[in-house]
Design an enzyme around this catalytic site. Structure first.
Site, short mmCIF file in Angstrom:
data_model
loop_
_atom_site.label_atom_id
_atom_site.label_comp_id
_atom_site.label_asym_id
_atom_site.label_seq_id
_atom_site.Cartn_x
_atom_site.Cartn_y
_atom_site.Cartn_z
N CYS A 65 14.44 11.06 7.57
CA CYS A 65 15.79 10.56 7.25
C CYS A 65 15.68 9.21 6.55
CB CYS A 65 16.62 10.43 8.52
SG CYS A 65 17.10 12.04 9.15
N GLU A 79 16.79 3.74 6.83
CA GLU A 79 16.00 3.95 8.07
C GLU A 79 14.52 3.81 7.75
OE1 GLU A 79 17.15 6.80 10.96
OE2 GLU A 79 15.09 7.32 11.46
N ARG A 83 15.40 2.71 16.79
CA ARG A 83 14.48 2.60 15.64
C ARG A 83 14.02 1.17 15.38
NH1 ARG A 83 15.01 6.44 17.45
NH2 ARG A 83 15.95 8.36 16.68
C1 FAD Z 1 9.60 15.23 8.15
C2 FAD Z 1 9.86 13.96 8.90
C3 FAD Z 1 10.65 13.99 10.03
C4 FAD Z 1 10.90 12.81 10.74
N1 FAD Z 1 11.68 12.87 11.86
C5 FAD Z 1 11.89 11.75 12.59
C6 FAD Z 1 12.67 11.81 13.79
O1 FAD Z 1 13.18 12.83 14.19
N2 FAD Z 1 12.83 10.65 14.49
C7 FAD Z 1 12.27 9.46 14.10
O2 FAD Z 1 12.42 8.45 14.79
N3 FAD Z 1 11.54 9.39 12.94
C8 FAD Z 1 11.33 10.49 12.20
N4 FAD Z 1 10.59 10.41 11.05
C9 FAD Z 1 10.11 9.11 10.56
C10 FAD Z 1 8.66 8.77 10.99
O3 FAD Z 1 7.92 9.93 11.25
C11 FAD Z 1 8.63 7.89 12.25
O4 FAD Z 1 9.31 6.69 12.03
C12 FAD Z 1 7.19 7.59 12.68
O5 FAD Z 1 7.19 7.14 14.01
C13 FAD Z 1 6.47 6.58 11.78
O6 FAD Z 1 5.10 6.55 12.17
P1 FAD Z 1 3.93 6.27 11.11
O7 FAD Z 1 2.67 6.16 11.87
O8 FAD Z 1 3.99 7.25 10.02
O9 FAD Z 1 4.35 4.82 10.63
P2 FAD Z 1 4.32 4.24 9.13
O10 FAD Z 1 5.32 5.00 8.31
O11 FAD Z 1 2.94 4.14 8.63
O12 FAD Z 1 4.88 2.79 9.40
C14 FAD Z 1 6.20 2.60 9.87
C15 FAD Z 1 6.29 1.20 10.47
O13 FAD Z 1 5.48 1.16 11.64
C16 FAD Z 1 4.54 0.08 11.51
N5 FAD Z 1 3.32 0.46 12.22
C17 FAD Z 1 2.55 1.55 12.02
N6 FAD Z 1 1.52 1.56 12.88
C18 FAD Z 1 1.64 0.44 13.63
C19 FAD Z 1 0.87 -0.15 14.67
N7 FAD Z 1 -0.25 0.42 15.14
N8 FAD Z 1 1.29 -1.33 15.18
C20 FAD Z 1 2.42 -1.95 14.74
N9 FAD Z 1 3.17 -1.44 13.76
C21 FAD Z 1 2.79 -0.26 13.21
C22 FAD Z 1 4.34 -0.11 10.02
O14 FAD Z 1 3.90 -1.42 9.72
C23 FAD Z 1 5.74 0.11 9.53
O15 FAD Z 1 6.50 -1.06 9.75
C24 FAD Z 1 10.34 11.58 10.31
C25 FAD Z 1 9.54 11.55 9.16
C26 FAD Z 1 9.29 12.73 8.46
C27 FAD Z 1 8.41 12.69 7.24
#
Ligand code: FAD
Length: 300
Positions: free
Chosen positions: A218, A288, A169
């Site tokens: 999480c 997380e 992560r």
């Molecule tokens: C129902 C649910 C289930 C989930 N299950 C999992 C799981 O099984 N495993 C897991 O790992 N995560 C899980 N997550 C967490 C989340 O979905 C992941 O961490 C996801 O990859 C975040 O992506 P995002 O685009 O929503 O990022 P955001 O939440 O918008 O941002 C997260 C971070 O990424 C950075 N970021 C976003 N886009 C970029 C970019 N283009 N360049 C550089 N940095 C960037 C942001 O600045 C921030 O620091 C879950 C979330 C939910 C709601």
């Protein structure tokens, strides 16, 4: 944020005063005063370079599925590249703004195996790169062949991942870097078997996670060798509530928004859970999710 905008920013698509309740899956937070949404690498590069030049602090936003936003943010960047994934042999290329789940399903449709684990992880490909998102013993770096990003100064880099750049992560894509896209290397697979695995993973999530309520996945990292959800459950915290924010009765490591929760309520609930788990088990839970407070903006 100076007004009028610096010239280099004015031509990049942007919106004013967007509530984070609409930009995040948890549905709380203050206002995003200026949300820049470039539709090309050149526009993203112009944004990063202008901010670096002007010393403007900004945030990188993806799908907002791993965020607890505690207040207002002056300036944020969210990529809106229109390109679709492209297949070349066993490789699949996708822009960072593409949906992570959509990419997993696209791979399944193409009979490419290796991204099934991602079929229930929401957000964007860029967010998944930043977080090195993973599930069921797999994570993004396992299939990552190459990736592109902008440095904090706006320099374009394309490279293969190297040891130490992606961990549990965590990735090198923090600190003002902007992930632009990736190429994953997958394996030839039987489409029916791939789809069956995708269905199995999705079913497992559907029965164990409170997906009918707004949440951010999480909330706490699993401490080494332990499950954060189990520790929270054993401390008797399922159902603990602050206002409309609740520790899900279905899954201890999910906090859910019953509709009218505020960021402050989630912050209070997270602090309460950490204290109670420390008292019950002597374990310090680490978030997380990423918590955005006004004080830790990226400034160049
Ligand atoms: C129902 C649910 C289930 C989930 N299950 C999992 C799981 O099984 N495993 C897991 O790992 N995560 C899980 N997550 C967490 C989340 O979905 C992941 O961490 C996801 O990859 C975040 O992506 P995002 O685009 O929503 O990022 P955001 O939440 O918008 O941002 C997260 C971070 O990424 C950075 N970021 C976003 N886009 C970029 C970019 N283009 N360049 C550089 N940095 C960037 C942001 O600045 C921030 O620091 C879950 C979330 C939910 C709601």
């Amino acid at each position: 944020m100076p007004f009028p905008l610096p010239d280099a920013l004015a031509s990049i698509p942007h919106r004013r005063d967007v509530p984070f309740a609409r930009l995040t899956t948890l549905g709380v937070g203050g206002i995003c005063r200026w949300l820049f949404e470039p539709v090309s690498v050149a526009q993203a590069q112009a944004f990063v370079r202008a901010c670096a030049r002007e010393g403007l602090a900004w945030r990188m936003l993806g799908g907002g599925s791993n965020l607890v936003v505690l207040g207002d943010v002056d300036l944020a960047l969210r990529l809106r590249f229109p390109e679709e994934p492209r297949r070349a042999g066993l490789e699949l290329e996708a822009p960072a703004s593409f949906g992570h789940i959509k990419l997993s399903l696209a791979a399944a449709d193409l009979g490419l195996a290796g991204l099934e684990y991602a079929s229930g992880i929401p957000g964007s490909v860029g967010g998944a790169m930043h977080m090195n998102a993973g599930a069921y013993g797999r994570e993004l770096v396992d299939v990552l062949a190459r990736y592109q990003f902008l440095t904090a100064e706006g320099e374009l880099v394309e490279k293969a991942p190297e040891p130490g750049e992606f961990r549990y992560r965590w990735s090198v894509l923090g600190g003002g870097r902007v992930a632009l896209g990736l190429t994953v290397r997958l394996a030839e697979g039987d489409p029916d078997r791939i789809r069956a695995l995708v269905e199995d993973y999705r079913r497992r999530r559907g029965t164990s996670q409170p997906l009918h309520k707004r949440n951010a996945g999480c909330i706490f990292k699993n401490p080494p060798g332990q499950s954060a959800g189990r520790l929270i459950d054993q401390a008797g915290l399922k159902g603990l509530r602050v206002g409309d924010a609740e520790v899900s009765p279905d899954h201890g490591n999910f906090l859910v928004n019953h509709g009218a929760a505020t960021a402050a309520q989630f912050a209070e609930l997270m602090a309460l859970v950490r204290t109670r788990v420390r008292e019950a088990h002597g374990v310090e839970l680490e978030p997380e999710v990423e918590i955005w407070a006004a004080t830790d903006m990226i400034t160049r």
